[in-house]
Design an enzyme around this catalytic site. Structure first.
Site, PDB file in Angstrom:
ATOM      1  N   CYS A 152       0.828  -1.210   0.000  1.00  0.00           N
ATOM      2  CA  CYS A 152       0.000   0.000   0.000  1.00  0.00           C
ATOM      3  C   CYS A 152       0.859   1.255   0.000  1.00  0.00           C
ATOM      4  CB  CYS A 152      -0.952   0.019   1.186  1.00  0.00           C
ATOM      5  SG  CYS A 152      -2.061   1.446   1.152  1.00  0.00           S
ATOM      6  N   ASP A 169      -7.490   9.342  -7.758  1.00  0.00           N
ATOM      7  CA  ASP A 169      -7.057   8.630  -6.566  1.00  0.00           C
ATOM      8  C   ASP A 169      -5.641   8.072  -6.720  1.00  0.00           C
ATOM      9  OD1 ASP A 169      -7.247   7.136  -4.076  1.00  0.00           O
ATOM     10  OD2 ASP A 169      -7.601   5.371  -5.316  1.00  0.00           O
ATOM     11  N   GLY A 178      -6.387   5.460   2.963  1.00  0.00           N
ATOM     12  CA  GLY A 178      -6.403   5.114   4.387  1.00  0.00           C
ATOM     13  C   GLY A 178      -7.545   4.192   4.773  1.00  0.00           C
ATOM     14  N   CYS A 218      -4.789   2.227 -17.457  1.00  0.00           N
ATOM     15  CA  CYS A 218      -4.648   3.394 -16.574  1.00  0.00           C
ATOM     16  C   CYS A 218      -3.332   4.122 -16.846  1.00  0.00           C
ATOM     17  CB  CYS A 218      -4.692   2.968 -15.121  1.00  0.00           C
ATOM     18  SG  CYS A 218      -4.633   4.360 -13.963  1.00  0.00           S
ATOM     19  N   CYS A 249       0.469  -4.334 -20.554  1.00  0.00           N
ATOM     20  CA  CYS A 249      -0.015  -4.455 -21.926  1.00  0.00           C
ATOM     21  C   CYS A 249      -0.117  -5.900 -22.405  1.00  0.00           C
ATOM     22  CB  CYS A 249       0.897  -3.666 -22.871  1.00  0.00           C
ATOM     23  SG  CYS A 249       0.550  -3.942 -24.625  1.00  0.00           S
TER      24      CYS A 249
END
Length: 407
Positions: free
Chosen positions: A24, A301, A68, A355, A374
């Site tokens: 994370c 985000d 979070g 993305c 890809c």
């Protein structure tokens, strides 16, 4: 100013979390706001809810919370937010509440709140314990699987709608059917999202990144940004992602169409019908922003970093921030920066380059901007094309996609 729909993930605790998941990188984002409380104030909550509902058009309005860990704010905060939204919404607006959580703090009071207000819960779960507990640990380094399963059981018993949010990392990428069948058979999950873990790094930052992102004593840490063309050992390759998805797809298309809904499969079927519901595989992006605890608005985000700070709702109305030219340019760049290899690809209609955060590889002829994933996307979209085409034809004929299981 014309109202148009957009999606905003609000982070009421910023990057603060009660877990220490090793992959994370968002844990590092607390460095953006040193010496601050990392808790959304009542003033910011009031501005956020009021401006969000004012900015959105009539119809469904999503009020989405993430972290979070958002449940660190407590039940009272969310009850206040829900009641506030109900008071200020226009009669023509319907509220759809959702929260993404690790589930560790959930108890019966939370479950009653979610059930009462039909809050959709996205619960982070990476598979059975031996896979989940590799990376999803608490501050002591202990696995969290048992606590998450307790939350799952509680929410389901209260009739709360729950989606599984499964991060696909080095820990579970080689066991796709173990993961999928666990969700389907052991938990009875009906909605699943698979999220590929890609942690970027540079030659300078890789060693630091490998040690994790939380602010542990004695650990050197940096602010994660979407930069560098290296990845951590926790990350997955494109091929791994493609093989994971195709293995799950083959199981799903044979047994579970219409019974289990996997986001990637729904998105792909939509593309075959000319419909785009997920920014990752839409032609452009820019309509999925992030709001930090203090009212700062970021382009996405995945891009909560200084170069993508659009403004603050205490200074500029949210409607203006969403329509800011920098934000519009951010969204258009997804299409305008596609390398030639992508523009000429036979699965462009479904992929659209993926993305932007993952587009740090180079094409065969050396052009930058190719997605790290890809080759896996190419494998997946080509592999699923025959079945997706058939399901698309069934739907266009007014029939059901699940009829493919009898073909």
């Amino acid at each position: 100013m014309t109202r148009r729909a957009f999606h905003l993930l609000a982070k009421p605790t910023g990057a603060t979390c009660n877990l220490d998941c090793s992959y994370c990188f968002f844990l590092s984002k607390d460095a953006l706001y040193p010496n601050q409380s990392h808790r959304m104030s009542s003033a910011t909550l009031t501005e956020y809810i009021g401006q969000l509902l004012d900015a959105q058009p009539d119809g469904d309005v999503n009020i989405a919370w993430q972290g979070g860990e958002p449940t660190l704010m407590g039940v009272k905060f969310f009850r206040t937010a829900i009641e506030m939204a109900e008071r200020v919404r226009r009669p023509s607006q319907t509220l759809l509440h959702s929260v993404q959580t690790n589930g560790v703090l959930l108890d019966d009071e939370w479950a009653r709140l979610f059930a009462e207000h039909r809050v959709l819960v996205g619960l982070s779960l990476d598979g059975p314990a031996h896979l989940h507990d590799v990376h999803r640990v608490d501050k002591k380094g202990d696995g969290t699987h048992s606590a998450v399963i307790a939350a799952w059981t509680l929410l389901r018993s209260r009739g709360v709608d729950v989606n599984v949010l499964c991060s696909v990392s080095s820990a579970n990428v080689h066991e796709p059917l173990t993961v999928y069948r666990y969700f389907r058979d052991e938990l009875g999950a009906e909605f699943v999202q698979f999220i590929p873990i890609v942690e970027r790094a540079t030659p300078v930052t890789l060693e630091i990144a490998e040690k994790g992102w939380s602010d542990r004593p004695g650990r050197r840490r940096i602010l994660y940004t979407q930069s560098g063309d290296l990845t951590t050992s926790r990350s997955i390759t494109g091929r791994q992602n493609g093989e994971f998805l195709t293995a799950v797809f083959d199981e799903w298309v044979s047994h579970d169409v219409g019974r289990v809904f996997v986001q990637m499969f729904d998105v792909t079927l939509g593309a075959h019908l000319g419909q785009y519901s997920l920014c990752i595989h839409s032609p452009t992006c820019g309509d999925a922003l992030a709001l930090e605890f203090n009212g700062d608005v970021y382009s996405c985000d995945h891009f909560v970093e200084p170069d993508h700070l659009i403004g603050n709702i205490h200074d500029t109305p949210l409607r203006a921030l969403v329509d800011d030219e920098r934000q519009r340019a951010f969204g258009r760049a997804k299409q305008s920066t596609l390398p030639r290899q992508c523009r000429e690809c036979d699965v462009l209609f479904a992929c659209h380059g993926g993305c932007p955060k993952d587009r740090f590889a180079t094409t065969a002829d050396g052009e930058p901007g190719l997605n790290h994933l890809c080759d896996g996307y190419l494998h997946f979209f080509r592999h699923t094309a025959p079945a997706m085409t058939t399901m698309g034809e069934l739907l266009r004929a007014g029939r059901y996609a699940d009829e493919i299981m009898t073909h």
